[in-house]
Design an enzyme around this catalytic site. Sequence first.
Site, PDB file in Angstrom:
ATOM      1  N   ARG A 154       5.648  11.056  -2.040  1.00  0.00           N
ATOM      2  CA  ARG A 154       5.580  10.879  -0.587  1.00  0.00           C
ATOM      3  C   ARG A 154       6.773  11.542   0.058  1.00  0.00           C
ATOM      4  O   ARG A 154       7.756  11.853  -0.612  1.00  0.00           O
ATOM      5  CB  ARG A 154       5.617   9.380  -0.226  1.00  0.00           C
ATOM      6  N   SER A 195      12.790   3.559   4.222  1.00  0.00           N
ATOM      7  CA  SER A 195      13.133   4.314   5.433  1.00  0.00           C
ATOM      8  C   SER A 195      13.694   3.359   6.485  1.00  0.00           C
ATOM      9  O   SER A 195      13.574   2.136   6.344  1.00  0.00           O
ATOM     10  CB  SER A 195      11.875   4.998   5.985  1.00  0.00           C
ATOM     11  N   TYR A 203      11.492   8.427   2.312  1.00  0.00           N
ATOM     12  CA  TYR A 203      11.364   7.460   1.224  1.00  0.00           C
ATOM     13  C   TYR A 203      12.216   7.772  -0.009  1.00  0.00           C
ATOM     14  O   TYR A 203      12.206   7.017  -0.974  1.00  0.00           O
ATOM     15  CB  TYR A 203       9.887   7.330   0.834  1.00  0.00           C
ATOM     16  N   ARG A 231      11.875   5.242  13.626  1.00  0.00           N
ATOM     17  CA  ARG A 231      10.667   6.051  13.433  1.00  0.00           C
ATOM     18  C   ARG A 231       9.665   5.752  14.563  1.00  0.00           C
ATOM     19  O   ARG A 231      10.072   5.425  15.669  1.00  0.00           O
ATOM     20  CB  ARG A 231      10.094   5.771  12.041  1.00  0.00           C
ATOM     21  N   ASP A 236       1.687 -15.356   6.349  1.00  0.00           N
ATOM     22  CA  ASP A 236       1.353 -16.744   5.987  1.00  0.00           C
ATOM     23  C   ASP A 236       1.535 -16.981   4.493  1.00  0.00           C
ATOM     24  O   ASP A 236       2.048 -18.031   4.083  1.00  0.00           O
ATOM     25  CB  ASP A 236      -0.098 -17.067   6.377  1.00  0.00           C
ATOM     26  N   ARG A 248       6.292   1.097  13.852  1.00  0.00           N
ATOM     27  CA  ARG A 248       7.041   0.688  12.648  1.00  0.00           C
ATOM     28  C   ARG A 248       8.213  -0.242  12.986  1.00  0.00           C
ATOM     29  O   ARG A 248       8.784  -0.876  12.116  1.00  0.00           O
ATOM     30  CB  ARG A 248       7.570   1.907  11.901  1.00  0.00           C
ATOM     31  N   ASN A 254       8.501  -5.045  -0.404  1.00  0.00           N
ATOM     32  CA  ASN A 254       8.320  -3.946   0.532  1.00  0.00           C
ATOM     33  C   ASN A 254       6.822  -3.915   0.815  1.00  0.00           C
ATOM     34  O   ASN A 254       6.045  -3.414   0.005  1.00  0.00           O
ATOM     35  CB  ASN A 254       8.788  -2.617  -0.077  1.00  0.00           C
ATOM     36  N   HIS A 282      12.785  -1.954   3.221  1.00  0.00           N
ATOM     37  CA  HIS A 282      12.119  -0.698   3.565  1.00  0.00           C
ATOM     38  C   HIS A 282      13.019   0.448   3.160  1.00  0.00           C
ATOM     39  O   HIS A 282      14.219   0.435   3.467  1.00  0.00           O
ATOM     40  CB  HIS A 282      11.835  -0.631   5.066  1.00  0.00           C
ATOM     41  N   ALA A 303       2.888  -0.517   5.002  1.00  0.00           N
ATOM     42  CA  ALA A 303       2.375  -0.614   6.378  1.00  0.00           C
ATOM     43  C   ALA A 303       1.891  -2.013   6.732  1.00  0.00           C
ATOM     44  O   ALA A 303       1.800  -2.357   7.921  1.00  0.00           O
ATOM     45  CB  ALA A 303       1.252   0.405   6.577  1.00  0.00           C
ATOM     46  N   GLU A 311      12.946  -8.727   2.686  1.00  0.00           N
ATOM     47  CA  GLU A 311      12.058  -7.587   2.982  1.00  0.00           C
ATOM     48  C   GLU A 311      12.869  -6.289   2.912  1.00  0.00           C
ATOM     49  O   GLU A 311      13.945  -6.203   3.504  1.00  0.00           O
ATOM     50  CB  GLU A 311      11.471  -7.769   4.386  1.00  0.00           C
ATOM     51  N   PRO A 360       0.789  -1.230   0.000  1.00  0.00           N
ATOM     52  CA  PRO A 360       0.000   0.000   0.000  1.00  0.00           C
ATOM     53  C   PRO A 360       0.824   1.286   0.000  1.00  0.00           C
ATOM     54  O   PRO A 360       1.837   1.391   0.712  1.00  0.00           O
ATOM     55  CB  PRO A 360      -0.810  -0.089   1.293  1.00  0.00           C
ATOM     56  N   ASN A 361       0.370   2.227  -0.789  1.00  0.00           N
ATOM     57  CA  ASN A 361       0.886   3.607  -0.866  1.00  0.00           C
ATOM     58  C   ASN A 361       2.230   3.739  -1.578  1.00  0.00           C
ATOM     59  O   ASN A 361       2.692   4.859  -1.824  1.00  0.00           O
ATOM     60  CB  ASN A 361       0.976   4.247   0.534  1.00  0.00           C
TER      61      ASN A 361
HETATM   62  C1  DQA Z   1       7.957   1.479   4.350  1.00  0.00           C
HETATM   63  C2  DQA Z   1       7.865   1.698   5.859  1.00  0.00           C
HETATM   64  C3  DQA Z   1       6.445   1.470   6.361  1.00  0.00           C
HETATM   65  O1  DQA Z   1       6.378   1.698   7.757  1.00  0.00           O
HETATM   66  C4  DQA Z   1       5.488   2.411   5.673  1.00  0.00           C
HETATM   67  O2  DQA Z   1       4.170   2.131   6.088  1.00  0.00           O
HETATM   68  C5  DQA Z   1       5.609   2.382   4.195  1.00  0.00           C
HETATM   69  C6  DQA Z   1       6.934   2.290   3.595  1.00  0.00           C
HETATM   70  C7  DQA Z   1       9.352   1.863   3.808  1.00  0.00           C
HETATM   71  O3  DQA Z   1       9.621   1.527   2.665  1.00  0.00           O
HETATM   72  O4  DQA Z   1      10.113   2.532   4.506  1.00  0.00           O
HETATM   73  O5  DQA Z   1       4.626   2.532   3.482  1.00  0.00           O
HETATM   74  O6  DQA Z   1       7.760   0.108   4.091  1.00  0.00           O
END
Ligand code: DQA
Length: 147
Positions: free
Chosen positions: A18, A102, A23, A107, A87, A111, A74, A100, A77, A98, A10-11
């Site tokens: 953003r 950030s 990011y 933070r 799962d 998170r 990634n 991220h 959230a 995985e 998401p996002n």
């Molecule tokens: C994120 C970190 C998450 O906490 C956040 O909700 C994101 C981006 C990152 O790439 O730093 O959407 O995964």
Amino acid sequence: MATILLIHGPNLNRLGKRDSLNYGSKTLADIEALVTAEAEELGHTVKSFQSNHEGALIDYLQNESGNADGIIINPGALTHYSYALLDALIDTGLPCVEVHLSDINSREEFRKISVTAPACIAQISGKKEAGYIEALKILHKKLAKNV
Ligand code: DQA
């Protein structure tokens, strides 16, 4: 040689618009192109997917993992609360890294918890887009060992 799924939650379709302090300034298309180019250098193929919907991400993992060798994800959230995604990642049986952009450990408290990390062989956090290249190299090494 290997097919790697590059998955964003998401996002992350909003990257570039953003909060650039956390990011970076690259768009999702920039990151996908960067990873694809680097993977091609290493002889691998990348299949990219992004969704704002937990179920769509799980459907994608169920449908595509049988034809793939590794995953870079990634989860956005969803990282912090999606046991369903955890799962689904475990069920793929594939090595997963995985990423991220950030540093999730410096933070907000919520998170700092990743419920998806136990499905992954590594977690990279806080290195912006360079984290994806590191993830690719980890998968490359892991897959070479499996041959
Ligand atoms: C994120 C970190 C998450 O906490 C956040 O909700 C994101 C981006 C990152 O790439 O730093 O959407 O995964």
